[in-house]
Design a protein around this motif. Sequence first.
Motif, PDB file in Angstrom:
ATOM      1  N   LYS A   1       0.909  -1.131  -0.133  1.00  0.00           N
ATOM      2  CA  LYS A   1      -0.120  -0.078  -0.047  1.00  0.00           C
ATOM      3  C   LYS A   1       0.935   1.324  -0.018  1.00  0.00           C
ATOM      4  O   LYS A   1       0.210   2.344  -0.044  1.00  0.00           O
ATOM      5  N   GLN A   2       2.168   1.119  -0.034  1.00  0.00           N
ATOM      6  CA  GLN A   2       3.107   2.326  -0.167  1.00  0.00           C
ATOM      7  C   GLN A   2       3.375   2.955   1.169  1.00  0.00           C
ATOM      8  O   GLN A   2       3.801   4.100   0.895  1.00  0.00           O
ATOM      9  N   ALA A   3       2.891   2.465   2.095  1.00  0.00           N
ATOM     10  CA  ALA A   3       3.041   3.240   3.466  1.00  0.00           C
ATOM     11  C   ALA A   3       4.659   2.970   3.822  1.00  0.00           C
ATOM     12  O   ALA A   3       5.228   2.188   3.586  1.00  0.00           O
ATOM     13  N   LYS A   4       4.994   4.051   4.721  1.00  0.00           N
ATOM     14  CA  LYS A   4       6.548   3.787   5.353  1.00  0.00           C
ATOM     15  C   LYS A   4       6.547   2.656   6.209  1.00  0.00           C
ATOM     16  O   LYS A   4       5.604   2.765   7.172  1.00  0.00           O
ATOM     17  N   THR A   5       7.659   1.822   6.230  1.00  0.00           N
ATOM     18  CA  THR A   5       7.494   0.538   7.193  1.00  0.00           C
ATOM     19  C   THR A   5       8.810   0.556   7.897  1.00  0.00           C
ATOM     20  O   THR A   5       9.684   0.955   7.371  1.00  0.00           O
ATOM     21  N   VAL A   6       8.713   0.417   9.027  1.00  0.00           N
ATOM     22  CA  VAL A   6      10.147   0.208   9.894  1.00  0.00           C
ATOM     23  C   VAL A   6       9.835  -0.903  10.818  1.00  0.00           C
ATOM     24  O   VAL A   6       8.843  -1.502  11.372  1.00  0.00           O
ATOM     25  N   ALA A   7      10.976  -1.686  10.655  1.00  0.00           N
ATOM     26  CA  ALA A   7      11.007  -3.025  11.579  1.00  0.00           C
ATOM     27  C   ALA A   7      12.121  -2.962  12.487  1.00  0.00           C
ATOM     28  O   ALA A   7      13.259  -2.546  12.205  1.00  0.00           O
ATOM     29  N   ILE A   8      11.814  -3.231  13.753  1.00  0.00           N
ATOM     30  CA  ILE A   8      12.637  -3.424  14.933  1.00  0.00           C
ATOM     31  C   ILE A   8      12.783  -4.742  15.427  1.00  0.00           C
ATOM     32  O   ILE A   8      11.827  -5.267  15.855  1.00  0.00           O
TER      33      ILE A   8
END
Length: 286
Positions: free
Chosen positions: A203-210
Amino acid sequence: MSSQIPAVIAKIVSQTQKLTFGENQIANFVIHNPDFITRNTITAIANEIGVSETSINRFCKKIGFKGFNDFKIAFAQDAFYRDMQAKKKERREINPIDALALDYNELIVNTSALVTEEQLLRVVDILKGARRIYVIGLFDSYLAAIALKNRLAIIGIHAEALNDSRAMKIAASQCGKEDAVVAFSRSGSTKEVADTVAIAQVKQAKTVAITCYDSSPITENADVNIIVPDKISVSNSALLSNHITFLFVVDLLMSIFISSDKAYLKKKLDSEAVLASDQAITNYFL
């Protein structure tokens, strides 16, 4: 953040999921034979493990070093630090409180060695520009999600924390370019979390993985990956909370927010003043 302590062991552990079988053999030998690594040449190490020198150099590059020499220097510094910590333990009787305190300290120091300011700045920029922010995680990781949500609220940024798999997927499916998803996952392989991040990216959202493991399902679909040490890298891992390093990252993000704009500091102080006055009134009537 800090380069004083290389945290090589923690770095190796974080890379295990992307290593080949042969590279994992090298990794296991390195982790369990630190003295041999620091005292021997690449030829001797290759012969002991039963691999080629080329394989060892390839392994060193894969975990982020220029080659074996660069790796050995960092590893020796890491081993020296660990030795100093061990000697501190020997100089006094270690009770359970001190033992856990030393493990927590090691995890925090290793986190500061693995996390970079550039990564934190990228995450802060994403959150500043987001229309909607969803913070997701399951079990202990959800506690970190709640912490980030609450810390953002203190500085005037609204976020929603989710731990229900259906709610996470629905939220991700409704995301757009202006939205952001921050995902906490110790293993990086939690299906519900990984699926949500994948949907958000589509959906082209900004994604962050921790997470504690690089090259895991969750990191494959994230714009920014922050890798922290897994608690299994310390002595009393079974007794430690899974999310301690996540909470440290939350605090680091808040420090970047506040240092980047004094307006965030003012909002934080105003929010804390309101909370403090509310507590004082409650105590008065009690």
